[in-house]
Motif scaffolding. Structure first.
Motif, PDB file in Angstrom:
ATOM      1  N   LEU A 106      -9.828  50.318 -53.594  1.00 47.74           N
ATOM      2  CA  LEU A 106      -9.252  50.249 -52.460  1.00 47.74           C
ATOM      3  C   LEU A 106      -8.352  48.688 -52.354  1.00 47.74           C
ATOM      4  CD1 LEU A 106      -8.143  51.542 -49.694  1.00 47.74           C
ATOM      5  CD2 LEU A 106      -9.816  50.202 -48.633  1.00 47.74           C
ATOM      6  N   ARG A 107      -8.439  47.757 -52.802  1.00 44.56           N
ATOM      7  CA  ARG A 107      -7.778  46.296 -52.303  1.00 44.56           C
ATOM      8  C   ARG A 107      -6.742  46.849 -53.343  1.00 44.56           C
ATOM      9  NH1 ARG A 107     -11.433  41.564 -51.278  1.00 44.56           N
ATOM     10  NH2 ARG A 107     -11.855  42.507 -49.420  1.00 44.56           N
ATOM     11  N   PHE A 108      -6.510  46.743 -54.856  1.00 43.61           N
ATOM     12  CA  PHE A 108      -6.059  46.960 -55.765  1.00 43.61           C
ATOM     13  C   PHE A 108      -5.301  48.089 -55.339  1.00 43.61           C
ATOM     14  CE2 PHE A 108      -4.037  48.990 -59.940  1.00 43.61           C
ATOM     15  CZ  PHE A 108      -3.496  47.696 -60.320  1.00 43.61           C
ATOM     16  N   THR A 109      -5.566  49.328 -55.213  1.00 44.78           N
ATOM     17  CA  THR A 109      -4.430  50.604 -54.645  1.00 44.78           C
ATOM     18  C   THR A 109      -3.432  49.679 -53.043  1.00 44.78           C
ATOM     19  OG1 THR A 109      -6.275  52.045 -55.215  1.00 44.78           O
ATOM     20  CG2 THR A 109      -4.627  53.283 -53.883  1.00 44.78           C
ATOM     21  N   GLN A 110      -4.004  49.054 -52.836  1.00 48.30           N
ATOM     22  CA  GLN A 110      -2.785  48.795 -51.201  1.00 48.30           C
ATOM     23  C   GLN A 110      -2.292  47.456 -51.985  1.00 48.30           C
ATOM     24  OE1 GLN A 110      -5.986  47.118 -49.235  1.00 48.30           O
ATOM     25  NE2 GLN A 110      -6.552  48.874 -47.737  1.00 48.30           N
ATOM     26  N   PHE A 111      -2.501  47.085 -53.341  1.00 46.33           N
ATOM     27  CA  PHE A 111      -1.781  45.699 -54.147  1.00 46.33           C
ATOM     28  C   PHE A 111      -0.727  46.732 -54.643  1.00 46.33           C
ATOM     29  CE2 PHE A 111      -0.569  43.765 -57.905  1.00 46.33           C
ATOM     30  CZ  PHE A 111      -0.185  42.950 -57.325  1.00 46.33           C
ATOM     31  N   VAL A 112      -0.442  47.988 -54.987  1.00 47.92           N
ATOM     32  CA  VAL A 112       0.221  48.565 -56.059  1.00 47.92           C
ATOM     33  C   VAL A 112       1.118  49.074 -54.858  1.00 47.92           C
ATOM     34  CG1 VAL A 112       0.684  50.551 -57.765  1.00 47.92           C
ATOM     35  CG2 VAL A 112      -1.702  49.023 -58.400  1.00 47.92           C
ATOM     36  N   GLU A 113       0.908  49.691 -53.843  1.00 45.62           N
ATOM     37  CA  GLU A 113       1.635  50.665 -52.544  1.00 45.62           C
ATOM     38  C   GLU A 113       2.604  49.118 -52.445  1.00 45.62           C
ATOM     39  OE1 GLU A 113      -1.134  52.377 -50.118  1.00 45.62           O
ATOM     40  OE2 GLU A 113      -1.523  53.701 -51.335  1.00 45.62           O
ATOM     41  N   GLN A 114       1.982  48.704 -51.990  1.00 43.77           N
ATOM     42  CA  GLN A 114       3.183  46.615 -51.134  1.00 43.77           C
ATOM     43  C   GLN A 114       3.458  46.504 -52.349  1.00 43.77           C
ATOM     44  OE1 GLN A 114       0.622  43.955 -49.959  1.00 43.77           O
ATOM     45  NE2 GLN A 114       2.547  42.725 -49.268  1.00 43.77           N
ATOM     46  N   LEU A 115       4.004  46.494 -53.718  1.00 45.14           N
ATOM     47  CA  LEU A 115       4.397  45.805 -54.883  1.00 45.14           C
ATOM     48  C   LEU A 115       4.920  47.107 -54.791  1.00 45.14           C
ATOM     49  CD1 LEU A 115       5.240  44.382 -57.024  1.00 45.14           C
ATOM     50  CD2 LEU A 115       3.490  45.627 -58.625  1.00 45.14           C
ATOM     51  N   GLY A 116       5.371  47.954 -54.769  1.00 43.72           N
ATOM     52  CA  GLY A 116       5.880  49.260 -54.693  1.00 43.72           C
ATOM     53  C   GLY A 116       6.945  49.228 -53.729  1.00 43.72           C
ATOM     54  N   ARG A 117       6.531  49.002 -53.131  1.00 40.15           N
ATOM     55  CA  ARG A 117       8.050  48.576 -51.440  1.00 40.15           C
ATOM     56  C   ARG A 117       8.425  47.430 -51.668  1.00 40.15           C
ATOM     57  NH1 ARG A 117       3.038  50.356 -48.887  1.00 40.15           N
ATOM     58  NH2 ARG A 117       2.361  47.753 -48.409  1.00 40.15           N
ATOM     59  N   HIS A 118       8.043  46.625 -51.884  1.00 38.39           N
ATOM     60  CA  HIS A 118       8.742  45.400 -52.682  1.00 38.39           C
ATOM     61  C   HIS A 118      10.073  45.402 -53.602  1.00 38.39           C
ATOM     62  CE1 HIS A 118       9.421  41.077 -52.084  1.00 38.39           C
ATOM     63  NE2 HIS A 118       9.352  40.808 -53.278  1.00 38.39           N
ATOM     64  N   LEU A 119       9.260  46.115 -55.049  1.00 39.35           N
ATOM     65  CA  LEU A 119      10.232  46.533 -55.244  1.00 39.35           C
ATOM     66  C   LEU A 119      11.597  47.576 -55.297  1.00 39.35           C
ATOM     67  CD1 LEU A 119       8.554  46.558 -58.656  1.00 39.35           C
ATOM     68  CD2 LEU A 119       9.534  44.471 -58.097  1.00 39.35           C
ATOM     69  N   GLN A 120      11.228  48.427 -54.379  1.00 38.05           N
ATOM     70  CA  GLN A 120      12.008  49.425 -53.633  1.00 38.05           C
ATOM     71  C   GLN A 120      13.200  49.430 -52.746  1.00 38.05           C
ATOM     72  OE1 GLN A 120       9.882  52.558 -51.947  1.00 38.05           O
ATOM     73  NE2 GLN A 120       9.934  54.181 -53.898  1.00 38.05           N
ATOM     74  N   ARG A 121      12.944  47.818 -52.532  1.00 38.11           N
ATOM     75  CA  ARG A 121      13.457  47.116 -51.300  1.00 38.11           C
ATOM     76  C   ARG A 121      14.788  46.256 -51.922  1.00 38.11           C
ATOM     77  NH1 ARG A 121       8.755  45.385 -47.687  1.00 38.11           N
ATOM     78  NH2 ARG A 121       9.380  43.438 -48.835  1.00 38.11           N
ATOM     79  N   GLY A 122      14.524  45.349 -53.438  1.00 40.33           N
ATOM     80  CA  GLY A 122      15.273  45.477 -54.221  1.00 40.33           C
ATOM     81  C   GLY A 122      15.355  43.886 -55.049  1.00 40.33           C
ATOM     82  N   ARG A 123      14.280  43.282 -53.579  1.00 37.75           N
ATOM     83  CA  ARG A 123      14.609  41.729 -53.322  1.00 37.75           C
ATOM     84  C   ARG A 123      12.586  41.236 -54.310  1.00 37.75           C
ATOM     85  NH1 ARG A 123      17.897  38.392 -52.097  1.00 37.75           N
ATOM     86  NH2 ARG A 123      15.832  36.660 -51.907  1.00 37.75           N
ATOM     87  N   SER A 124      13.378  39.745 -54.615  1.00 33.70           N
ATOM     88  CA  SER A 124      12.421  39.202 -55.302  1.00 33.70           C
ATOM     89  C   SER A 124      11.503  38.134 -55.095  1.00 33.70           C
ATOM     90  CB  SER A 124      13.434  38.863 -56.857  1.00 33.70           C
ATOM     91  OG  SER A 124      12.571  37.809 -57.568  1.00 33.70           O
ATOM     92  N   LEU A 125      10.515  38.520 -54.807  1.00 32.94           N
ATOM     93  CA  LEU A 125       9.885  37.449 -54.357  1.00 32.94           C
ATOM     94  C   LEU A 125      10.169  36.006 -55.201  1.00 32.94           C
ATOM     95  CD1 LEU A 125       7.412  36.813 -52.367  1.00 32.94           C
ATOM     96  CD2 LEU A 125       5.841  37.280 -53.948  1.00 32.94           C
ATOM     97  N   VAL A 126       9.869  36.114 -56.722  1.00 33.44           N
ATOM     98  CA  VAL A 126      10.328  34.599 -57.267  1.00 33.44           C
ATOM     99  C   VAL A 126      11.643  34.314 -56.633  1.00 33.44           C
ATOM    100  CG1 VAL A 126      10.974  33.641 -60.002  1.00 33.44           C
ATOM    101  CG2 VAL A 126       9.094  35.460 -59.646  1.00 33.44           C
TER     102      VAL A 126
END
Length: 140
Positions: A106-126
């Motif tokens: 469940l946590r991994f699924t949530q992580f992947v979804e959050q990562l997908g949203r972050h990448l769609q915004r076009g910003r880089s965490l780095v």
């Protein structure tokens, strides 16, 4: 203006392309060769070519430095996370392992979804972390 006659040997595929270009442009093959030779021998075009190449190499160098910086940040982040995780996590008792696996999935699924949203915004965490460190004056 007098002209010198030259007999040149070129590759058959170059001859074909020269012929096609002359027909397409409606000019003689001699005029195309003369223009190409003038461009090649011109000191200005040589300097311009060198400047264009130098600019491109500078741009590539800056891009490579950013990639290297981002990769180092990623490696350090991953290493720090793994060390922290291995230090603080305790082994799960046998009786609770199935529940732990379900929670992990469940946590991994949530992580992947959050990562997908972050990448769609076009910003880089780095990039965000790097900019934050620069504004606070801290060094990693």
């Amino acid at each position: 203006m007098s002209r010198a006659r030259l007999n040149l040997f070129i590759q058959p595929e170059h001859a074909k392309r020269l012929n096609e270009l002359a027909l397409k442009k409606g000019v003689s093959k001699s005029s195309i060769i003369a223009a190409a030779l003038a461009s090649w021998l011109s000191p200005e075009s040589g300097d311009q070519r060198e400047m264009v190449i130098a600019k491109r190499l500078d741009r590539l160098s800056r891009q490579f430095e950013r990639l290297e910086r981002d990769q180092n940040i990623l490696i350090e982040t991953m290493a720090l996370y793994v060390r922290y995780y291995l230090t603080v996590s305790t082994p799960v008792p046998e009786a609770h392992q199935e529940a732990a696996r379900a929670q992990g999935k469940l946590r991994f699924t949530q992580f992947v979804e959050q990562l997908g949203r972050h990448l769609q915004r076009g910003r880089s965490l780095v990039r965000d972390v790097h900019e934050e460190v620069q504004t606070t004056g801290e060094h990693p």
